[in-house]
Design a protein around this motif. Structure first.
Motif, PDB file in Angstrom:
ATOM      1  N   GLY A  93       0.807  -1.209   0.000  1.00 49.94           N
ATOM      2  CA  GLY A  93       0.000   0.000   0.000  1.00 49.94           C
ATOM      3  C   GLY A  93       0.837   1.254   0.000  1.00 49.94           C
ATOM      4  O   GLY A  93       2.057   1.222  -0.167  1.00 49.94           O
ATOM      5  N   THR A  94       0.151   2.356   0.207  1.00 49.15           N
ATOM      6  CA  THR A  94       0.803   3.661   0.286  1.00 49.15           C
ATOM      7  C   THR A  94       1.235   3.904   1.728  1.00 49.15           C
ATOM      8  O   THR A  94       0.456   3.702   2.661  1.00 49.15           O
ATOM      9  CB  THR A  94      -0.158   4.775  -0.169  1.00 49.15           C
ATOM     10  OG1 THR A  94      -0.607   4.481  -1.501  1.00 49.15           O
ATOM     11  CG2 THR A  94       0.519   6.134  -0.148  1.00 49.15           C
ATOM     12  N   TYR A  95       2.466   4.343   1.869  1.00 51.56           N
ATOM     13  CA  TYR A  95       3.044   4.620   3.191  1.00 51.56           C
ATOM     14  C   TYR A  95       3.655   6.018   3.188  1.00 51.56           C
ATOM     15  O   TYR A  95       4.178   6.469   2.171  1.00 51.56           O
ATOM     16  CB  TYR A  95       4.179   3.643   3.500  1.00 51.56           C
ATOM     17  CG  TYR A  95       3.745   2.250   3.896  1.00 51.56           C
ATOM     18  CD1 TYR A  95       3.833   1.827   5.219  1.00 51.56           C
ATOM     19  CD2 TYR A  95       3.256   1.351   2.956  1.00 51.56           C
ATOM     20  CE1 TYR A  95       3.455   0.544   5.585  1.00 51.56           C
ATOM     21  CE2 TYR A  95       2.878   0.074   3.315  1.00 51.56           C
ATOM     22  CZ  TYR A  95       2.979  -0.330   4.635  1.00 51.56           C
ATOM     23  OH  TYR A  95       2.607  -1.595   5.002  1.00 51.56           O
ATOM     24  N   TRP A 124      -3.527   8.426   8.539  1.00 48.40           N
ATOM     25  CA  TRP A 124      -2.819   7.189   8.862  1.00 48.40           C
ATOM     26  C   TRP A 124      -3.818   6.067   9.108  1.00 48.40           C
ATOM     27  O   TRP A 124      -4.920   6.306   9.607  1.00 48.40           O
ATOM     28  CB  TRP A 124      -1.932   7.370  10.086  1.00 48.40           C
ATOM     29  CG  TRP A 124      -0.966   8.504   9.968  1.00 48.40           C
ATOM     30  CD1 TRP A 124      -0.913   9.632  10.749  1.00 48.40           C
ATOM     31  CD2 TRP A 124       0.102   8.650   9.027  1.00 48.40           C
ATOM     32  NE1 TRP A 124       0.111  10.451  10.341  1.00 48.40           N
ATOM     33  CE2 TRP A 124       0.747   9.870   9.280  1.00 48.40           C
ATOM     34  CE3 TRP A 124       0.566   7.855   7.973  1.00 48.40           C
ATOM     35  CZ2 TRP A 124       1.833  10.318   8.538  1.00 48.40           C
ATOM     36  CZ3 TRP A 124       1.657   8.304   7.226  1.00 48.40           C
ATOM     37  CH2 TRP A 124       2.277   9.519   7.514  1.00 48.40           C
ATOM     38  N   ASP A 125      -3.418   4.846   8.807  1.00 48.42           N
ATOM     39  CA  ASP A 125      -4.254   3.668   9.021  1.00 48.42           C
ATOM     40  C   ASP A 125      -4.031   3.162  10.449  1.00 48.42           C
ATOM     41  O   ASP A 125      -3.156   2.323  10.688  1.00 48.42           O
ATOM     42  CB  ASP A 125      -3.915   2.589   7.984  1.00 48.42           C
ATOM     43  CG  ASP A 125      -4.935   1.469   7.943  1.00 48.42           C
ATOM     44  OD1 ASP A 125      -5.794   1.403   8.856  1.00 48.42           O
ATOM     45  OD2 ASP A 125      -4.861   0.645   7.010  1.00 48.42           O
ATOM     46  N   SER A 137       0.192  -0.816   9.881  1.00 47.99           N
ATOM     47  CA  SER A 137       1.592  -1.112   9.597  1.00 47.99           C
ATOM     48  C   SER A 137       2.431   0.128   9.868  1.00 47.99           C
ATOM     49  O   SER A 137       2.378   1.104   9.113  1.00 47.99           O
ATOM     50  CB  SER A 137       1.764  -1.571   8.142  1.00 47.99           C
ATOM     51  OG  SER A 137       3.063  -2.044   7.930  1.00 47.99           O
ATOM     52  N   LYS A 162       1.647   3.131   7.279  1.00 47.85           N
ATOM     53  CA  LYS A 162       0.650   2.906   6.226  1.00 47.85           C
ATOM     54  C   LYS A 162      -0.428   3.987   6.267  1.00 47.85           C
ATOM     55  O   LYS A 162      -0.918   4.357   7.321  1.00 47.85           O
ATOM     56  CB  LYS A 162       0.013   1.526   6.366  1.00 47.85           C
ATOM     57  CG  LYS A 162      -0.854   1.152   5.175  1.00 47.85           C
ATOM     58  CD  LYS A 162      -1.245  -0.308   5.221  1.00 47.85           C
ATOM     59  CE  LYS A 162      -2.009  -0.724   3.994  1.00 47.85           C
ATOM     60  NZ  LYS A 162      -3.138   0.086   3.652  1.00 47.85           N
TER      61      LYS A 162
END
Length: 169
Positions: A93-95, A124-125, A137, A162
Motif C-alpha cells: 500500500g501507500t506509506y 494514517w491507518d 503497519s 501505512k
C-alpha cells in the motif's frame, strides 16, 4: 535528524519473521539488538540468507506504558517457524516514509513523519484502543547499524506508516 524528508511511497507486501515483545520505551535500546540477533541466528541455522534491513513493527504504541512490537527480518517468502517466532506480512500500500540519522533521534524522526502527515492531510491507518494506538503497519527499518559503523549517531533508520485507504463511492 531527518536525512530523507517525508514523502508518500508505494510498498509491496513484505513477509517477515520476528519475535514479539511488550516493552517500555526505556527497554528498546536493549531489547532491539537482542531480538534482531535471536531472529538472525535462527534464520542462519535454517540456512536462510538474511535479506533487507532488520525491522521493528509497532503493533500498539503507548509511549507512557508499553509498546507491543515485533522485531525481526524481512523474508523473500513466508516460512514455517517454531512458536517463539511470528511469521506475518507487512501489507502492500501507500506509506508515509522518512529516514533519520542517529538512533537517539527515533522519537523525533517518528514525530517528524507524523507531523508532516498531519500538516499535509495524510490519514494514517490506525485506531485508538485502551492499550494505545494500533497501526495497520508502522515499521522502522534499520538501514545501517553497528556492522557499518560503531558510532550510533551515524546509523540510518527509515520509518514508514501505512496510509488509510480512501473509501470509493
Amino acid at each position: 535528524m531527518i536525512t530523507i524528508p517525508p514523502s508518500l511511497v508505494e510498498r509491496p507486501e513484505t513477509p517477515y519473521v520476528a519475535v514479539a515483545r511488550h516493552v517500555s520505551m526505556s527497554q528498546l535500546d536493549e531489547v532491539i539488538p537482542q531480538a534482531i540477533d535471536e531472529v538472525a541466528a535462527w534464520l542462519t541455522t535454517q540456512g536462510i540468507e538474511l535479506i533487507g534491513a532488520p525491522l521493528i513493527r509497532y503493533r500498539v504504541i503507548d509511549m507512557n506504558n508499553l509498546l507491543h512490537v515485533e522485531i525481526g527480518w524481512p523474508l523473500e517468502t513466508p516460512l514455517e517457524a517454531p512458536p517463539q517466532f511470528i511469521v506475518d506480512v507487512l501489507p502492500a500500500g501507500t506509506y508515509g516514509s522518512a529516514t533519520y540519522r542517529d538512533v537517539s533521534e527515533g522519537v523525533a524522526g517518528n514525530a517528524a513523519l507524523l507531523g508532516w502527515g498531519n500538516d499535509t492531510g495524510v490519514a494514517w491507518d490506525y485506531r485508538a484502543i485502551d492499550e494505545g494506538d494500533v497501526f495497520a503497519s508502522r515499521v522502522e527499518f534499520f538501514l545501517t547499524g553497528p556492522e557499518d559503523d560503531s558510532d550510533p549517531t551515524t546509523w540510518l533508520t527509515e520509518v514508514v506508516i501505512k496510509v488509510a485507504e480512501r473509501e470509493t463511492t
